[in-house]
Design a protein around this motif. Structure first.
Motif, PDB file in Angstrom:
ATOM      1  N   GLY A 106      -1.038 -12.763   0.886  1.00 51.34           N
ATOM      2  CA  GLY A 106      -1.882 -13.437   1.860  1.00 51.34           C
ATOM      3  C   GLY A 106      -2.750 -12.455   2.621  1.00 51.34           C
ATOM      4  O   GLY A 106      -2.489 -11.246   2.643  1.00 51.34           O
ATOM      5  N   ALA A 141      -0.952   8.258  13.675  1.00 49.57           N
ATOM      6  CA  ALA A 141      -0.454   9.341  12.818  1.00 49.57           C
ATOM      7  C   ALA A 141      -1.590  10.166  12.232  1.00 49.57           C
ATOM      8  O   ALA A 141      -2.734   9.714  12.138  1.00 49.57           O
ATOM      9  CB  ALA A 141       0.387   8.762  11.690  1.00 49.57           C
ATOM     10  N   GLY A 178       0.831  -1.213   0.000  1.00 51.78           N
ATOM     11  CA  GLY A 178       0.000   0.000   0.000  1.00 51.78           C
ATOM     12  C   GLY A 178       0.858   1.252   0.000  1.00 51.78           C
ATOM     13  O   GLY A 178       2.085   1.187  -0.184  1.00 51.78           O
ATOM     14  N   LEU A 204      -3.059  -7.769  -1.457  1.00 48.64           N
ATOM     15  CA  LEU A 204      -3.235  -7.077  -2.746  1.00 48.64           C
ATOM     16  C   LEU A 204      -4.722  -6.814  -3.008  1.00 48.64           C
ATOM     17  O   LEU A 204      -5.312  -7.346  -3.954  1.00 48.64           O
ATOM     18  CB  LEU A 204      -2.589  -7.845  -3.909  1.00 48.64           C
ATOM     19  N   ILE A 251      -4.327 -11.262   6.213  1.00 51.70           N
ATOM     20  CA  ILE A 251      -3.978 -11.357   7.644  1.00 51.70           C
ATOM     21  C   ILE A 251      -5.029 -12.146   8.437  1.00 51.70           C
ATOM     22  O   ILE A 251      -4.772 -12.569   9.556  1.00 51.70           O
ATOM     23  CB  ILE A 251      -3.730  -9.973   8.301  1.00 51.70           C
ATOM     24  N   LYS A 274      -7.892   9.445  -1.884  1.00 53.65           N
ATOM     25  CA  LYS A 274      -7.656  10.340  -0.747  1.00 53.65           C
ATOM     26  C   LYS A 274      -7.542  11.775  -1.262  1.00 53.65           C
ATOM     27  O   LYS A 274      -7.213  11.995  -2.439  1.00 53.65           O
ATOM     28  CB  LYS A 274      -6.385   9.930   0.000  1.00 53.65           C
ATOM     29  N   TYR A 321     -14.571   3.215   9.745  1.00 56.42           N
ATOM     30  CA  TYR A 321     -13.106   3.060   9.667  1.00 56.42           C
ATOM     31  C   TYR A 321     -12.449   3.400  11.003  1.00 56.42           C
ATOM     32  O   TYR A 321     -11.684   2.600  11.557  1.00 56.42           O
ATOM     33  CB  TYR A 321     -12.541   3.962   8.548  1.00 56.42           C
ATOM     34  N   SER A 363      -8.329   1.355   4.516  1.00 59.66           N
ATOM     35  CA  SER A 363      -7.872   2.628   5.079  1.00 59.66           C
ATOM     36  C   SER A 363      -8.709   3.848   4.688  1.00 59.66           C
ATOM     37  O   SER A 363      -8.373   4.960   5.084  1.00 59.66           O
ATOM     38  CB  SER A 363      -6.420   2.876   4.639  1.00 59.66           C
ATOM     39  N   ALA A 379      -6.108  -1.535  -3.132  1.00 58.47           N
ATOM     40  CA  ALA A 379      -5.124  -0.512  -2.722  1.00 58.47           C
ATOM     41  C   ALA A 379      -3.697  -1.039  -2.736  1.00 58.47           C
ATOM     42  O   ALA A 379      -2.750  -0.259  -2.615  1.00 58.47           O
ATOM     43  CB  ALA A 379      -5.460  -0.007  -1.318  1.00 58.47           C
ATOM     44  N   LYS A 391     -10.388   1.089  13.784  1.00 54.17           N
ATOM     45  CA  LYS A 391      -8.992   1.331  14.191  1.00 54.17           C
ATOM     46  C   LYS A 391      -8.914   1.488  15.714  1.00 54.17           C
ATOM     47  O   LYS A 391      -7.995   0.968  16.344  1.00 54.17           O
ATOM     48  CB  LYS A 391      -8.424   2.569  13.485  1.00 54.17           C
ATOM     49  N   SER A 449      -1.580   2.972  13.705  1.00 55.10           N
ATOM     50  CA  SER A 449      -2.954   3.470  13.775  1.00 55.10           C
ATOM     51  C   SER A 449      -3.016   4.962  13.411  1.00 55.10           C
ATOM     52  O   SER A 449      -2.090   5.494  12.792  1.00 55.10           O
ATOM     53  CB  SER A 449      -3.542   3.167  15.155  1.00 55.10           C
ATOM     54  N   THR A 450      -4.093   5.598  13.814  1.00 52.21           N
ATOM     55  CA  THR A 450      -4.446   6.892  13.238  1.00 52.21           C
ATOM     56  C   THR A 450      -4.979   7.876  14.278  1.00 52.21           C
ATOM     57  O   THR A 450      -5.596   7.461  15.272  1.00 52.21           O
ATOM     58  CB  THR A 450      -5.531   6.666  12.153  1.00 52.21           C
ATOM     59  N   GLN A 500       0.247   7.492  -3.366  1.00 52.86           N
ATOM     60  CA  GLN A 500      -1.014   7.409  -2.593  1.00 52.86           C
ATOM     61  C   GLN A 500      -2.168   7.162  -3.561  1.00 52.86           C
ATOM     62  O   GLN A 500      -2.277   7.823  -4.602  1.00 52.86           O
ATOM     63  CB  GLN A 500      -1.247   8.691  -1.789  1.00 52.86           C
ATOM     64  N   PHE A 513       0.724  -2.596   9.030  1.00 51.14           N
ATOM     65  CA  PHE A 513       0.048  -1.513   8.300  1.00 51.14           C
ATOM     66  C   PHE A 513      -1.268  -1.978   7.678  1.00 51.14           C
ATOM     67  O   PHE A 513      -2.129  -1.149   7.386  1.00 51.14           O
ATOM     68  CB  PHE A 513       0.909  -1.039   7.111  1.00 51.14           C
ATOM     69  N   ALA A 514      -1.406  -3.281   7.403  1.00 50.44           N
ATOM     70  CA  ALA A 514      -2.521  -3.749   6.564  1.00 50.44           C
ATOM     71  C   ALA A 514      -3.857  -3.293   7.135  1.00 50.44           C
ATOM     72  O   ALA A 514      -4.145  -3.489   8.317  1.00 50.44           O
ATOM     73  CB  ALA A 514      -2.499  -5.276   6.467  1.00 50.44           C
TER      74      ALA A 514
END
Ligand code: NAD
Ligand code: DAU
Length: 341
Positions: free
Chosen positions: A57, A176, A10, A34, A59, A188, A149, A84, A37, A153, A123-124, A184, A80-81
């Motif tokens: 694969g 973040a 990503g 895959l 998660i 977004k 979303y 988003s 994104a 998270k 995370s975010t 990107q 990261f997966a």
């Protein structure tokens, strides 16, 4: 270090892997489903590096995750997966809960079973919800997520922290602010506006466009994650902000200026349901712990990003074909009539 990175195909994960492979890292395993994104073109420059391995694969597939962990015995997982995108989570919440909650759960379980020495959960700031001025969220700020979303998270952050408290799994959580930069996906704000401006298409601004986001250049985020991986304290949360709060309208105005396009391309459209008005973060804890601060100013980062999209139109056109067209129509066509507001 030997690292397993989830979601490495990503936007941010691929920037993180490119950064790692420019350093003396021993081995990087990119575990990615895959989805729409994920794009291996983002990693073309490192695909021949003998230290890099890609595993396709999900998660949620614990058997495969455990198999890879047993084969590779990484020193850490950097997770990261995720699904988003807030707008997609509003249109179809299910994949968000499947990957962000169930997927994180299955990864934590696998990490616990295989005794992985460190787990960085990415995370975010959206978990804090909208923040009234003049406040800034530190890591103890209450969690008030607004969208499917951000709720997913927030749930996965708490789950990761509970694995530290209960099972002593060596977890660290990062939160973040809004990232931008090359590669990107153009769903977004910044890449969508650059790409539409370059094609002289309308730039859809939700509501009055005065919602505030704190912009963080993607490489600064990746350096912060590396700092947390190396020096973050276990069981702790670290905010990562860009120190650059701007209303959306101002961001779009600057994109139009830098691309030489007229402001008349800005179009106000129906607001996002549950739209958070303002994000604002304090990253003092991270700076105190690791010395990290953002290095790339918004002016410089935006110029670099626009330059990248101008010179990578083949990448842009490929990712905008197919599924993207359906998503764009679902989210934007007759927005007033279609969205449940
Ligand atoms: P992205 O959508 O660009 O990439 C997500 C990646 O995860 C893709 O490669 C996708 O194929 C992969 N993936 C999705 N579901 C998967 C699954 N079930 N199994 C394995 N791989 C899967 O996302 P991004 O913008 O790079 O964000 C990465 C992480 O950073 C996310 O956890 C996101 O919540 C967080 N984050 C993003 C931002 C931002 O501004 N983009 C800011 C703060 C935090
Ligand atoms: O804050 C961190 C978060 O930033 C990450 O956790 C998410 O993964 C990431 O997608 C991002 O979420 P946002 O919802 O803030 O980002 P997005 O780029 O979708 O929107 C930024 C702002 O721009 C937001 O106020 C909505 C607005 N917007 C967005 C789009 C796509 C528009 O006005 N028009 C648009 O077409």
């Amino acid at each position: 270090m030997k690292l397993l990175v989830t979601g490495g195909a990503g936007f941010i994960g691929s920037a993180f892997i490119r950064l790692l492979l420019r350093s003396s890292v021993k081995r990087v395993i990119n575990f990615d489903k895959l989805t729409y994104a994920g794009n291996l073109e983002n990693l073309a420059e490192v695909s021949d590096d003998s230290r890099y391995r890609f595993v396709r694969g999900d998660i949620c597939d614990s058997a495969l995750v455990i198999q890879v962990l047993e084969e590779e015995r990484p020193d850490a997982i950097v997770h990261f997966a995720a699904e988003s995108h807030v707008d997609r989570s509003i249109l179809s919440p299910e994949p968000v809960f499947e990957t962000n909650l169930r997927g994180t759960f299955s990864l934590l379980e696998a990490a616990r079973m295989c005794k992985v020495p460190r787990f960085v959960h990415v995370s975010t700031d959206e978990v804090y919800g909208s923040i009234e001025p003049p406040h800034e969220a530190d890591e103890n700020y209450p969690l008030r997520p607004s969208s499917p979303y951000s709720a997913s998270k927030a749930g996965s952050d708490l789950l990761a922290l509970s694995y530290f408290t209960t099972y002593k799994l060596p977890v660290v959580v990062t939160r973040a602010s809004n990232n931008y930069g090359p590669y990107q996906f153009p769903e977004k704000l910044i890449p969508l506006m650059i790409s539409n401006a370059l094609e002289d298409k309308p730039l859809p601004i939700y509501g009055d466009g005065m919602q505030v986001r704190d912009w963080l250049y993607v490489d600064d985020h990746c350096r912060a994650i590396l700092a947390v991986l190396e020096r973050g304290a276990l069981g702790e949360v670290y905010n990562i902000g860009g120190n650059c709060s701007l209303p959306n309208r101002e961001v779009v105005r600057r994109i139009l200026q830098l691309t030489g396009k007229p402001e008349s391309l800005m179009t106000s459209v129906t607001d996002r349901p549950g739209h958070d008005r303002r994000y604002a973060l304090s990253s003092e804890k991270l700076t105190r712990a690791t010395g990290w601060t953002p290095q790339v100013s918004f002016e410089e980062g935006l110029k670099r990003t626009i330059e990248w999209y101008c010179t990578h139109q083949d990448w842009v056109q490929r990712v905008k074909s197919g599924e993207y067209q359906n998503y764009y129509a679902r989210n934007y066509d007759r927005r007033d009539a279609e969205l449940p507001i």
